[in-house]
Motif scaffolding. Sequence first.
Motif, PDB file in Angstrom:
ATOM      1  N   SER A  21       1.882   7.039  -6.518  1.00  0.00           N
ATOM      2  CA  SER A  21       0.885   8.026  -6.923  1.00  0.00           C
ATOM      3  C   SER A  21       1.428   9.443  -6.673  1.00  0.00           C
ATOM      4  O   SER A  21       1.247  10.346  -7.496  1.00  0.00           O
ATOM      5  CB  SER A  21      -0.404   7.801  -6.132  1.00  0.00           C
ATOM      6  OG  SER A  21      -1.473   8.491  -6.704  1.00  0.00           O
ATOM      7  N   PHE A  22       2.120   9.598  -5.536  1.00  0.00           N
ATOM      8  CA  PHE A  22       2.751  10.885  -5.195  1.00  0.00           C
ATOM      9  C   PHE A  22       3.818  11.258  -6.225  1.00  0.00           C
ATOM     10  O   PHE A  22       3.815  12.381  -6.761  1.00  0.00           O
ATOM     11  CB  PHE A  22       3.348  10.763  -3.790  1.00  0.00           C
ATOM     12  CG  PHE A  22       4.223  11.908  -3.368  1.00  0.00           C
ATOM     13  CD1 PHE A  22       3.756  13.210  -3.392  1.00  0.00           C
ATOM     14  CD2 PHE A  22       5.522  11.675  -2.929  1.00  0.00           C
ATOM     15  CE1 PHE A  22       4.551  14.269  -2.990  1.00  0.00           C
ATOM     16  CE2 PHE A  22       6.330  12.725  -2.521  1.00  0.00           C
ATOM     17  CZ  PHE A  22       5.847  14.022  -2.558  1.00  0.00           C
TER      18      PHE A  22
ATOM     19  N   GLY B 110      -1.266  16.063  -0.284  1.00  0.00           N
ATOM     20  CA  GLY B 110      -2.075  14.886  -0.618  1.00  0.00           C
ATOM     21  C   GLY B 110      -1.405  13.598  -0.162  1.00  0.00           C
ATOM     22  O   GLY B 110      -2.064  12.712   0.389  1.00  0.00           O
ATOM     23  N   TYR B 111      -0.096  13.507  -0.363  1.00  0.00           N
ATOM     24  CA  TYR B 111       0.655  12.315   0.037  1.00  0.00           C
ATOM     25  C   TYR B 111       0.610  12.135   1.543  1.00  0.00           C
ATOM     26  O   TYR B 111       0.322  11.044   2.050  1.00  0.00           O
ATOM     27  CB  TYR B 111       2.095  12.455  -0.456  1.00  0.00           C
ATOM     28  CG  TYR B 111       2.977  11.264  -0.172  1.00  0.00           C
ATOM     29  CD1 TYR B 111       2.548   9.981  -0.482  1.00  0.00           C
ATOM     30  CD2 TYR B 111       4.242  11.433   0.371  1.00  0.00           C
ATOM     31  CE1 TYR B 111       3.360   8.889  -0.241  1.00  0.00           C
ATOM     32  CE2 TYR B 111       5.066  10.349   0.618  1.00  0.00           C
ATOM     33  CZ  TYR B 111       4.621   9.082   0.312  1.00  0.00           C
ATOM     34  OH  TYR B 111       5.424   8.002   0.553  1.00  0.00           O
TER      35      TYR B 111
ATOM     36  N   THR C 172       0.832  -1.207   0.000  1.00  0.00           N
ATOM     37  CA  THR C 172       0.000   0.000   0.000  1.00  0.00           C
ATOM     38  C   THR C 172       0.863   1.253   0.000  1.00  0.00           C
ATOM     39  O   THR C 172       0.618   2.186  -0.776  1.00  0.00           O
ATOM     40  CB  THR C 172      -0.932  -0.005   1.229  1.00  0.00           C
ATOM     41  OG1 THR C 172      -1.696  -1.206   1.197  1.00  0.00           O
ATOM     42  CG2 THR C 172      -1.860   1.185   1.228  1.00  0.00           C
ATOM     43  N   VAL C 173       1.882   1.268   0.880  1.00  0.00           N
ATOM     44  CA  VAL C 173       2.751   2.447   0.937  1.00  0.00           C
ATOM     45  C   VAL C 173       3.495   2.620  -0.388  1.00  0.00           C
ATOM     46  O   VAL C 173       3.655   3.747  -0.880  1.00  0.00           O
ATOM     47  CB  VAL C 173       3.735   2.321   2.127  1.00  0.00           C
ATOM     48  CG1 VAL C 173       4.789   3.426   2.064  1.00  0.00           C
ATOM     49  CG2 VAL C 173       2.989   2.393   3.441  1.00  0.00           C
ATOM     50  N   ALA C 174       3.920   1.510  -1.011  1.00  0.00           N
ATOM     51  CA  ALA C 174       4.597   1.605  -2.308  1.00  0.00           C
ATOM     52  C   ALA C 174       3.683   2.260  -3.347  1.00  0.00           C
ATOM     53  O   ALA C 174       4.096   3.153  -4.093  1.00  0.00           O
ATOM     54  CB  ALA C 174       5.039   0.214  -2.782  1.00  0.00           C
ATOM     55  N   LEU C 175       2.410   1.836  -3.379  1.00  0.00           N
ATOM     56  CA  LEU C 175       1.498   2.379  -4.392  1.00  0.00           C
ATOM     57  C   LEU C 175       1.128   3.835  -4.096  1.00  0.00           C
ATOM     58  O   LEU C 175       1.056   4.665  -5.011  1.00  0.00           O
ATOM     59  CB  LEU C 175       0.238   1.511  -4.479  1.00  0.00           C
ATOM     60  CG  LEU C 175      -0.459   1.548  -5.836  1.00  0.00           C
ATOM     61  CD1 LEU C 175       0.442   1.019  -6.930  1.00  0.00           C
ATOM     62  CD2 LEU C 175      -1.759   0.771  -5.819  1.00  0.00           C
ATOM     63  N   LEU C 176       0.914   4.158  -2.798  1.00  0.00           N
ATOM     64  CA  LEU C 176       0.634   5.547  -2.425  1.00  0.00           C
ATOM     65  C   LEU C 176       1.802   6.438  -2.831  1.00  0.00           C
ATOM     66  O   LEU C 176       1.619   7.530  -3.378  1.00  0.00           O
ATOM     67  CB  LEU C 176       0.398   5.670  -0.917  1.00  0.00           C
ATOM     68  CG  LEU C 176      -0.924   5.164  -0.352  1.00  0.00           C
ATOM     69  CD1 LEU C 176      -0.948   5.325   1.165  1.00  0.00           C
ATOM     70  CD2 LEU C 176      -2.084   5.908  -0.966  1.00  0.00           C
TER      71      LEU C 176
ATOM     72  N   VAL D 253      10.804   6.693 -11.293  1.00  0.00           N
ATOM     73  CA  VAL D 253      10.587   6.236  -9.912  1.00  0.00           C
ATOM     74  C   VAL D 253       9.195   5.622  -9.780  1.00  0.00           C
ATOM     75  O   VAL D 253       9.005   4.573  -9.139  1.00  0.00           O
ATOM     76  CB  VAL D 253      10.763   7.418  -8.926  1.00  0.00           C
ATOM     77  CG1 VAL D 253      10.386   6.989  -7.516  1.00  0.00           C
ATOM     78  CG2 VAL D 253      12.186   7.929  -8.967  1.00  0.00           C
ATOM     79  N   THR D 254       8.203   6.267 -10.419  1.00  0.00           N
ATOM     80  CA  THR D 254       6.824   5.747 -10.375  1.00  0.00           C
ATOM     81  C   THR D 254       6.760   4.329 -10.935  1.00  0.00           C
ATOM     82  O   THR D 254       6.133   3.439 -10.351  1.00  0.00           O
ATOM     83  CB  THR D 254       5.894   6.669 -11.190  1.00  0.00           C
ATOM     84  OG1 THR D 254       6.036   8.006 -10.729  1.00  0.00           O
ATOM     85  CG2 THR D 254       4.445   6.243 -11.056  1.00  0.00           C
ATOM     86  N   MET D 255       7.440   4.112 -12.085  1.00  0.00           N
ATOM     87  CA  MET D 255       7.431   2.787 -12.716  1.00  0.00           C
ATOM     88  C   MET D 255       8.102   1.747 -11.814  1.00  0.00           C
ATOM     89  O   MET D 255       7.620   0.629 -11.678  1.00  0.00           O
ATOM     90  CB  MET D 255       8.158   2.828 -14.065  1.00  0.00           C
ATOM     91  CG  MET D 255       7.502   3.668 -15.142  1.00  0.00           C
ATOM     92  SD  MET D 255       5.820   3.177 -15.469  1.00  0.00           S
ATOM     93  CE  MET D 255       4.920   4.195 -14.354  1.00  0.00           C
TER      94      MET D 255
END
Lengths: 204, 120
Positions: free
Chosen positions: A79-80, B35-36, A72-76, A103-105
């Motif tokens: 998204s950031f 938001g984060y 969850t933290v990885a996906l949040l 970094v997102t990928m």
Amino acid sequence: MIGQVQTDARERPLEFRDRRDNLAILGFWFFLGSDVVLFSCLFAVYAVFQGRVAAGPTPRQLISLGPVLVETVALLTSSFTCGLAIAAMRRGRTGPLAAWLGVTMLLGAGFVGMEIHEFATDVRLFGTWHQSGFLSAFFTLVGTHGGHVSFGVLWGAALLVLLWRQGLTPRVARRLYTFSLYWHFLDIVWVFIFTVVYLAGKIT
Amino acid sequence: MPHARKTERGLLSLGGLLLLPRFEHSSGPWPQIVGYALSLLLTLAATLLVVHHLIAPLYLPAVILFLAVLQAGIQLGLFMHLREGVGPSWQIVALVLAGIVALGIVIFSIWIMAFKSGVS
């Protein structure tokens, strides 16, 4: 004036300058709306089947919150960083845009890797989705989201190549913008999966 | 296009604030950082509520679902620039419709399946 209708195309962000790009972005929102309905069907199935465990595990037995919290933290975070990439794009800075997108990928690929590991462990300990209605609904809902994220990782990587080869044109900017919408949308879906499947599974 | 402009003005007065188009012109990444931080905070809060049994189990699902809806709103507003676009923000209309259909599917599926197991 706040909310003034902006008619001068040059004052708009790159991806909103052309009328066709505008329509493409609106069309992508409509696609996301249809994806909301798709996931709602899977959530409905899960809600109905979560108690039908047959000889298989209950949600409480299946779920361990520790690894899921890391996912969850990885996906949040991804998204950031995706938001940071678009913010960099708005300032016309290609370098930071490409870096944050990379970094997102990586975070997205990490998420998919952890989920595959979680699924493999579940199958080894409790059996496949043939085991019970609950496991069928669980693997379908969580797996459909994981499939979306996997596709998103490939899409984002392709856009990185496109950005490198064509530079930050209005068309590339529009594609990056729709990708960011897709990515944030998947984060929203995951928040509901985390809540309805993983957290709620631990309540009773 | 005087006609288009008239339609736009009509929608603006009709739809209120939500249908006003607006682009994000932020000087820094502050909306993203806020938001984060809020997403992490809400996720942590929901997890702690469940793990440490801080609320009666009867109300817990409703509370963590509410936290999830809050987090979705943060993603939509701060990350997805929901209102951006030229002309009225039709994406909001599309999303509201999709949300109504989605809620209907979930609520009525649960309802009909619960009813069925009651009589069969």
